[in-house]
Enzyme design. Sequence first.
Site, PDB file in Angstrom:
ATOM      1  N   SER A 115     -60.015  40.247 166.495  1.00 25.57           N
ATOM      2  CA  SER A 115     -59.999  40.757 167.867  1.00 25.57           C
ATOM      3  C   SER A 115     -59.118  40.000 168.842  1.00 25.57           C
ATOM      4  O   SER A 115     -58.936  40.456 169.973  1.00 25.57           O
ATOM      5  CB  SER A 115     -61.429  40.809 168.404  1.00 25.57           C
ATOM      6  N   SER A 155     -60.878  43.766 169.504  1.00 25.24           N
ATOM      7  CA  SER A 155     -61.702  44.274 170.592  1.00 25.24           C
ATOM      8  C   SER A 155     -61.436  43.581 171.932  1.00 25.24           C
ATOM      9  O   SER A 155     -62.039  43.941 172.947  1.00 25.24           O
ATOM     10  CB  SER A 155     -63.189  44.113 170.238  1.00 25.24           C
ATOM     11  N   LYS A 161     -63.010  38.179 178.687  1.00 23.89           N
ATOM     12  CA  LYS A 161     -63.578  39.322 177.964  1.00 23.89           C
ATOM     13  C   LYS A 161     -65.054  39.461 178.302  1.00 23.89           C
ATOM     14  O   LYS A 161     -65.774  38.463 178.420  1.00 23.89           O
ATOM     15  CB  LYS A 161     -63.377  39.092 176.461  1.00 23.89           C
TER      16      LYS A 161
END
Length: 392
Positions: A133, A109, A32
Amino acid sequence: MQDLYGAFVPGTNVVVQPTGQGPLSGLTFASKDLFDVAGFVTGCGNPDWARTHPPARRHAWAVQRLLDAGATLAGKTITDEISLGLLGRNQFDGTPINPKAPDRFPGGSSSGSAAAVAGGLVDFALGTDSGGSVRVPSSFTGIYGIRPTHGAISVEGLMTQAPSFDTAGYFAAGAEIFAKVGAVLLQDAAPAAPITEILFATDAFAACDPVVRDAAAEPTRSIARAVGASREIVIAEEGLPAWNRAQVRLQCSEFSRTFRAWVDTYNPRFSYEVGSTLAHAALIPESERTEAALLRTAIRARLDALLAGGRVICFPTMPILPPHRDAPLSVMNEAGDRIVNLTAIAGLSGLPLVNLPLGQAGTIPVGIAILGARGSDLSLIEFARALGKPSS
């Protein structure tokens, strides 16, 4: 590698070869775009963040640990802007496609990481979880995911937003690789121990749409059979909406402080949702934050007592199916609020939670959550490995 699902940050070509050999040799992973990768800017899903920050000087702790274990980093994945989102939208980098439900959101996210794993682009991926997330996208895309015990995996080299909630987690499509990665990232955790009893949180089930409860019915029966002992409990005496409010007040207060100086200095561009979230976060009174902190202390004590002796709490990971990608903003906002009714459980308690990709509503994935005692991360991972994923 062809990015079939729009999972990777556009315009980047981040490939890092392993720095050692070990249990992850031959495997690829994605990271990420909140984790530092030496020589590259950590963009955090916002062009002005990327513009105002220099390239990282060293790898984040988790990235380095995986490289040392033999894995190859195959790229940096899309995140919601500065990690403030639960559906996986990003107006700057694009919204990744959910490989299991292409007309629906992938969840955020850590949306890009989940899409890359669910779509088979990499073997596993790093994500983060403050308000849900890892849990949201792992459930929405039908893969394994863990929000670890708070502090169990180092966040060194990670762009954090709310320090008392931030965790570094990861995803894998299969239970065996999920366990291998856990053994590397959680080397200092307590050894796996048997689960003695499953506690089904009836109030968490009641917070879910009927389609989710129906999809969770057979997987939860399988989990109960695998353990042998189970019973029903009510997890939130105050009601889960009260836990939701406490999570939001505490997390928002923290990320407001985290980003305030940067916002004041650079006046960055934001989507409407992120800009309004930051604006409202700055207005939370200290009295509400204090009240929420007191509730968090009580919740932690209650759950620590409930989970003593090898017990695990089980409930659907998400109360809803992933919303459609063309849903209006009002629907997306309602979805986010309902999601926090369940994500606040692990968020406020700081306890480890694993998403088991065992449920299906037609062709749409429905995840099952198992929440364990503080430090029981490897026990949950081993249970996931032993239970496995039913053949489709």
